[in-house]
Scaffold this active site. Structure first.
Site, mmCIF file in Angstrom:
data_model
loop_
_atom_site.group_PDB
_atom_site.id
_atom_site.type_symbol
_atom_site.label_atom_id
_atom_site.label_comp_id
_atom_site.label_asym_id
_atom_site.label_seq_id
_atom_site.Cartn_x
_atom_site.Cartn_y
_atom_site.Cartn_z
ATOM 1 N N GLY A 255 -2.466 13.876 -11.371
ATOM 2 C CA GLY A 255 -3.184 13.039 -10.406
ATOM 3 C C GLY A 255 -4.441 13.782 -9.991
ATOM 4 O O GLY A 255 -4.353 14.834 -9.360
ATOM 5 N N ARG B 248 3.994 5.290 5.044
ATOM 6 C CA ARG B 248 4.248 5.957 3.756
ATOM 7 C C ARG B 248 5.294 5.165 2.961
ATOM 8 O O ARG B 248 5.248 5.101 1.743
ATOM 9 C CB ARG B 248 4.745 7.380 3.982
ATOM 10 C CG ARG B 248 3.702 8.293 4.596
ATOM 11 C CD ARG B 248 4.182 9.730 4.663
ATOM 12 N NE ARG B 248 3.221 10.602 5.330
ATOM 13 C CZ ARG B 248 3.213 10.832 6.642
ATOM 14 N NH1 ARG B 248 4.109 10.285 7.419
ATOM 15 N NH2 ARG B 248 2.307 11.633 7.169
ATOM 16 N N HIS C 131 9.462 13.359 6.028
ATOM 17 C CA HIS C 131 8.008 13.359 6.223
ATOM 18 C C HIS C 131 7.598 11.963 6.674
ATOM 19 O O HIS C 131 7.047 11.190 5.922
ATOM 20 C CB HIS C 131 7.344 13.729 4.900
ATOM 21 C CG HIS C 131 5.852 13.846 4.969
ATOM 22 N ND1 HIS C 131 5.197 14.570 5.933
ATOM 23 C CD2 HIS C 131 4.881 13.336 4.168
ATOM 24 C CE1 HIS C 131 3.893 14.504 5.723
ATOM 25 N NE2 HIS C 131 3.674 13.757 4.655
HETATM 26 N N1 APR Z 1 -0.158 9.610 -14.116
HETATM 27 C C1 APR Z 1 -1.170 10.393 -13.694
HETATM 28 N N2 APR Z 1 -1.974 10.063 -12.653
HETATM 29 C C2 APR Z 1 -1.755 8.886 -12.059
HETATM 30 C C3 APR Z 1 -0.718 8.008 -12.462
HETATM 31 C C4 APR Z 1 0.108 8.422 -13.533
HETATM 32 N N3 APR Z 1 1.123 7.661 -13.977
HETATM 33 N N4 APR Z 1 -0.760 6.907 -11.655
HETATM 34 C C5 APR Z 1 -1.774 7.099 -10.790
HETATM 35 N N5 APR Z 1 -2.384 8.288 -11.028
HETATM 36 C C6 APR Z 1 -3.545 8.871 -10.374
HETATM 37 C C7 APR Z 1 -4.642 7.861 -10.080
HETATM 38 O O1 APR Z 1 -5.386 7.563 -11.264
HETATM 39 C C8 APR Z 1 -5.466 8.603 -9.030
HETATM 40 O O2 APR Z 1 -6.535 9.352 -9.606
HETATM 41 O O3 APR Z 1 -3.208 9.382 -9.082
HETATM 42 C C9 APR Z 1 -4.443 9.562 -8.391
HETATM 43 C C10 APR Z 1 -4.219 9.313 -6.913
HETATM 44 O O4 APR Z 1 -5.384 9.634 -6.257
HETATM 45 P P1 APR Z 1 -5.880 8.910 -4.907
HETATM 46 O O5 APR Z 1 -5.824 7.439 -5.091
HETATM 47 O O6 APR Z 1 -7.155 9.553 -4.507
HETATM 48 O O7 APR Z 1 -4.720 9.273 -3.862
HETATM 49 P P2 APR Z 1 -4.562 10.639 -3.046
HETATM 50 O O8 APR Z 1 -5.251 10.525 -1.747
HETATM 51 O O9 APR Z 1 -4.874 11.782 -3.932
HETATM 52 O O10 APR Z 1 -2.990 10.607 -2.736
HETATM 53 C C11 APR Z 1 -2.050 10.762 -3.785
HETATM 54 O O11 APR Z 1 -0.517 12.009 -2.433
HETATM 55 O O12 APR Z 1 -0.475 12.562 -0.170
HETATM 56 C C12 APR Z 1 -0.010 11.675 -1.144
HETATM 57 O O13 APR Z 1 0.350 9.605 0.063
HETATM 58 C C13 APR Z 1 -0.452 10.236 -0.905
HETATM 59 O O14 APR Z 1 0.993 9.187 -2.503
HETATM 60 C C14 APR Z 1 -0.324 9.642 -2.273
HETATM 61 C C15 APR Z 1 -0.651 10.818 -3.205
#
Ligand code: APR
Length: 318
Positions: free
Chosen positions: A10, A91, A178
């Protein structure tokens, strides 16, 4: 000396900020994996971060990829994949989507990095830790949720601000899920070693506890487009550091508790010793009646969430 291999799944706000802290602290080589429609986004973020290294003076190989082969045999894998909250969401509203994403990520990790310590950040956190354990089949020591370090960081920051002292001098502990039911332990909070109950009134402390519980929602309400990432990423980097340097930090982490605290097979935040291999020990401390009642409520909330997740899985939504 061989560097640790640290994979971050991610490359969104939390993932890329974690990569930033981890690289800047020279904790190891960093692989950032995402599956964006554009394909090359993780490579772009990795290159950009690498180009910062001469300025900050850190040495690390930083790779951005969409291919799990590049992550093979990682020492630590951080899961931040999934959707984040928007204003008005809890959440728990992320459950169905993120359980699916975290499940598919876990399948890949189990195949490519079977020895990795997995640090879970995606929400709803406690249920996602359970999902990673279910899918990977890894021992519980190896799968740890990042929540308590963030929640205690908020708690410590608010106490320090109220006292007008350095945040470094405030220590704290916290239990439970959490979410809104988390249990910041006033009996374990201290400023310069002095119990905070001797320094702040009951009313002020109650307000700080509530602000800590609502800490994530406060940021979501201000950002409007997503959820917190600087403090979550800093907390995650601290956990990575504890593992790769075998620091044996005594910090709150979400881990599978069986007999401990009479939880009976759910992942919740408890004090642990975190070092190489992951959780080296769960520390059990006596709770006063109010703390025990609040902890039990928090565990019930986590159980409810896990039951909902399991129904979703059984009903073959996946
Ligand atoms: N494999 C890899 N990456 C993925 C997948 C997957 N199957 N599905 C989604 N992603 C990526 C998205 O493409 C995106 O770049 O996860 C990333 C999430 O980034 P953001 O939307 O910026 O979210 P973020 O603020 O980083 O939060 C991510 O962490 O703190 C927790 O609650 C929050 O669940 C959330 C997670």
């Amino acid at each position: 000396m061989k560097r640790s291999k640290i994979t971050i799944i991610g490359a969104g706000n939390v993932g890329s900020t974690t990569a930033h802290w981890v690289a800047a602290a020279e904790l190891g080589d960093v692989i950032i994996l995402d599956i964006p429609p554009t394909g090359t986004m993780p490579a772009g973020k990795a290159l950009d971060l690498f180009e910062a290294s001469p300025v900050f003076g850190f040495d690390a190989t930083i790779i951005g990829t969409t291919d799990y082969a590049d992550t093979a045999n990682s020492d630590v894998v951080v899961i931040t994949a999934g959707i984040a909250r928007k204003p008005g969401m809890s959440r728990d509203d992320l459950l169905a989507t993120n359980a699916k994403i975290v499940g598919s990520v876990s399948e890949q990790i189990a195949k490519t990095s079977p020895k990795a310590v997995v640090i879970v950040v995606s929400n709803p956190l406690d249920a996602m830790v359970q999902r990673v354990l279910q899918v990977t089949g890894f021992p519980r020591e190896q799968v740890i949720g990042q929540a308590g370090v963030l929640d205690t960081a908020r708690f410590r920051a608010f106490i320090a601000a109220e006292l007008g002292i350095s945040t470094e001098d405030v220590s704290a502990m916290l239990l439970g899920g959490h979410g809104d039911t988390m249990v910041p332990l006033l009996s374990c909070a201290a400023a310069g070693g002095i119990p905070v109950t001797q320094l702040l009134s009951k009313e002020k402390l109650e307000k700080i506890v509530q602000r800590t519980r609502d800490g994530g929602a406060e940021i979501v309400g201000l950002l409007k487009t997503g959820s917190a990432y600087y403090a979550p990423a800093a907390a995650t980097a601290q956990m990575v550091e504890a593992v790769v340097k075998n620091k044996r930090r005594l910090i709150p982490c979400a881990v599978l508790c069986e007999k401990e605290y009479n939880v009976g097979g759910f992942c919740v935040g408890v004090p642990v010793i975190l070092g190489s291999g992951g959780v080296q020990k769960i520390i059990e401390i006596p709770l006063n009646a109010e703390e025990a009642a609040n902890f039990s409520k928090s565990v019930d909330a986590v159980k409810g969430l896990v039951e909902t997740m399991e129904k979703l899985i059984v009903s073959q939504i996946y």
